[in-house]
Design an enzyme around this catalytic site. Structure first.
Site, PDB file in Angstrom:
ATOM      1  N   MET A   1      -7.068   9.585   9.673  1.00 59.39           N
ATOM      2  CA  MET A   1      -7.729  10.078   8.453  1.00 59.39           C
ATOM      3  C   MET A   1      -8.590  11.313   8.733  1.00 59.39           C
ATOM      4  O   MET A   1      -9.686  11.441   8.196  1.00 59.39           O
ATOM      5  CB  MET A   1      -8.575   8.961   7.819  1.00 59.39           C
ATOM      6  CG  MET A   1      -7.728   7.835   7.269  1.00 59.39           C
ATOM      7  SD  MET A   1      -8.677   6.450   6.640  1.00 59.39           S
ATOM      8  CE  MET A   1      -8.845   5.434   8.111  1.00 59.39           C
TER       9      MET A   1
ATOM     10  N   ASP B   1       0.816  -1.220   0.000  1.00 60.33           N
ATOM     11  CA  ASP B   1       0.000   0.000   0.000  1.00 60.33           C
ATOM     12  C   ASP B   1       0.848   1.268   0.000  1.00 60.33           C
ATOM     13  O   ASP B   1       2.045   1.220   0.275  1.00 60.33           O
ATOM     14  CB  ASP B   1      -0.846   0.034   1.283  1.00 60.33           C
ATOM     15  CG  ASP B   1      -2.066  -0.866   1.187  1.00 60.33           C
ATOM     16  OD1 ASP B   1      -2.359  -1.335   0.085  1.00 60.33           O
ATOM     17  OD2 ASP B   1      -2.696  -1.074   2.232  1.00 60.33           O
TER      18      ASP B   1
ATOM     19  N   LYS C   1      -3.535   2.953  -2.050  1.00 61.37           N
ATOM     20  CA  LYS C   1      -4.836   3.611  -1.993  1.00 61.37           C
ATOM     21  C   LYS C   1      -4.660   4.920  -1.256  1.00 61.37           C
ATOM     22  O   LYS C   1      -4.699   4.959  -0.035  1.00 61.37           O
ATOM     23  CB  LYS C   1      -5.845   2.742  -1.252  1.00 61.37           C
ATOM     24  CG  LYS C   1      -6.331   1.580  -2.079  1.00 61.37           C
ATOM     25  CD  LYS C   1      -7.467   0.866  -1.396  1.00 61.37           C
ATOM     26  CE  LYS C   1      -6.994   0.180  -0.137  1.00 61.37           C
ATOM     27  NZ  LYS C   1      -8.061  -0.356   0.696  1.00 61.37           N
TER      28      LYS C   1
END
Ligand code: SAH
Length: 275
Positions: free
Chosen positions: A180, A46, A68
């Protein structure tokens, strides 16, 4: 390896190892993770896997980047799943390397269940999650006697609707670590303050934690968006909210004092703290 009877002939099914690679510093890989990476023939990784960790991938391994980044999916989760299933079913062992811990906002649970449903053996290797690694490298203890008796990890990102219980979070009186959260700072500070959290609660951003480029900025909850904008904080960044942030500020002062008094014995991690 086990025999895959669903294929024509007797193909050996590969196993998938979900490796938590920690938040960035390769020295934070577990011994087990380093061994799995070192022996890998096929690595699916990732975007949160740091450059330093990527440089440990064996030259002989096939490396597939499936990064991603928010709003920039090179492969969808479904495509990643299908890729791993295809390789495993054709007999190839897959080393799936993820940032932090695969089971903390890492979709590791989904991948494990799906692979298991397909009859593919899965091993999961835990990693140091960003909340633990980044806060430590920023001198912020997640709990601290007299300041926080607990700690809650939340995400500010949801596929559909974010269902955080802000009134509970605002009144926990514990450390909050938000993954996030960078694009949601206004919503986060508004929601917490509206639900009773003190606007002066200390906060910290940790950008690129546990890497050479780590930056740390501290301030007050009411200034969350201001701190982000003034310092042009970029992803990946973690937000820590709570009195424990004051410990990092105390360390910063102590380091400055020892620098002024000529001591060379300063802390190893790079720190850029606002007042
Ligand atoms: N599974 C990962 C988290 C994936 S979610 C783990 O356990 O750490 C991605 C979010 O994690 C980022 O948006 C950021 O909020 C946080 N994050 C991951 N690595 C980070 C790092 N090195 N520095 C700061 N934040 C990080």
């Amino acid at each position: 390896m086990k025999t895959n009877l669903t294929q024509a002939g007797l193909t050996q099914t590969g196993i998938v190892t979900l490796v938590g690679a920690g938040p960035g510093d390769p020295d934070l890989l577990t011994v087990k993770a380093a061994r799995a990476i070192g022996q890998a023939k096929l690595i699916v990784f990732d975007n949160l896997v740091s450059e330093e960790i990527r440089s440990l991938f064996p030259d002989t391994a096939t490396k597939l980047y499936v990064g991603k980044a928010k709003g920039n999916h090179s492969l969808t989760q479904d495509e990643i799943n299908q890729l791993m299933i295809r390789y495993a079913q054709s007999g190839v062992d897959v080393c799936r390397v993820k940032g932090g811990d695969a089971f903390v906002f890492g979709r590791g649970g989904e991948e494990m269940l799906l692979l298991a449903k397909k009859g593919i053996s899965v091993e999961v290797i835990p990693g140091i999650t960003a909340a633990s690694g980044c806060s430590t490298y920023a001198n912020i203890p997640l709990t601290h006697r007299g300041l926080a008796q607990g700690c809650t990890f939340i995400t500010a990102h949801a596929d559909k609707e974010l269902t955080a219980n802000w009134s509970a979070l605002a009144t926990l009186n514990q450390t909050l670590v938000i993954y996030m959260g960078l694009s949601k700072t206004e919503m986060i500070s508004d929601a917490l303050i509206a639900n009773g959290m003190d606007a002066n609660t200390p906060v910290a951003f940790i950008e690129n934690g546990c890497t050479q480029n780590q930056r740390v900025f501290t301030g007050r909850l009411a200034e969350l968006t201001l701190i982000k904008e003034q310092n042009q904080i970029q992803s990946p960044a973690l937000i820590v909210i709570g009195e424990v942030v004051t410990v990092a500020n105390q360390m910063h002062w102590l380091e400055q004092l020892s620098e002024r008094s000529g001591s060379t014995d300063t802390a190893p991690q790079q720190m850029k703290l606002t007042a």
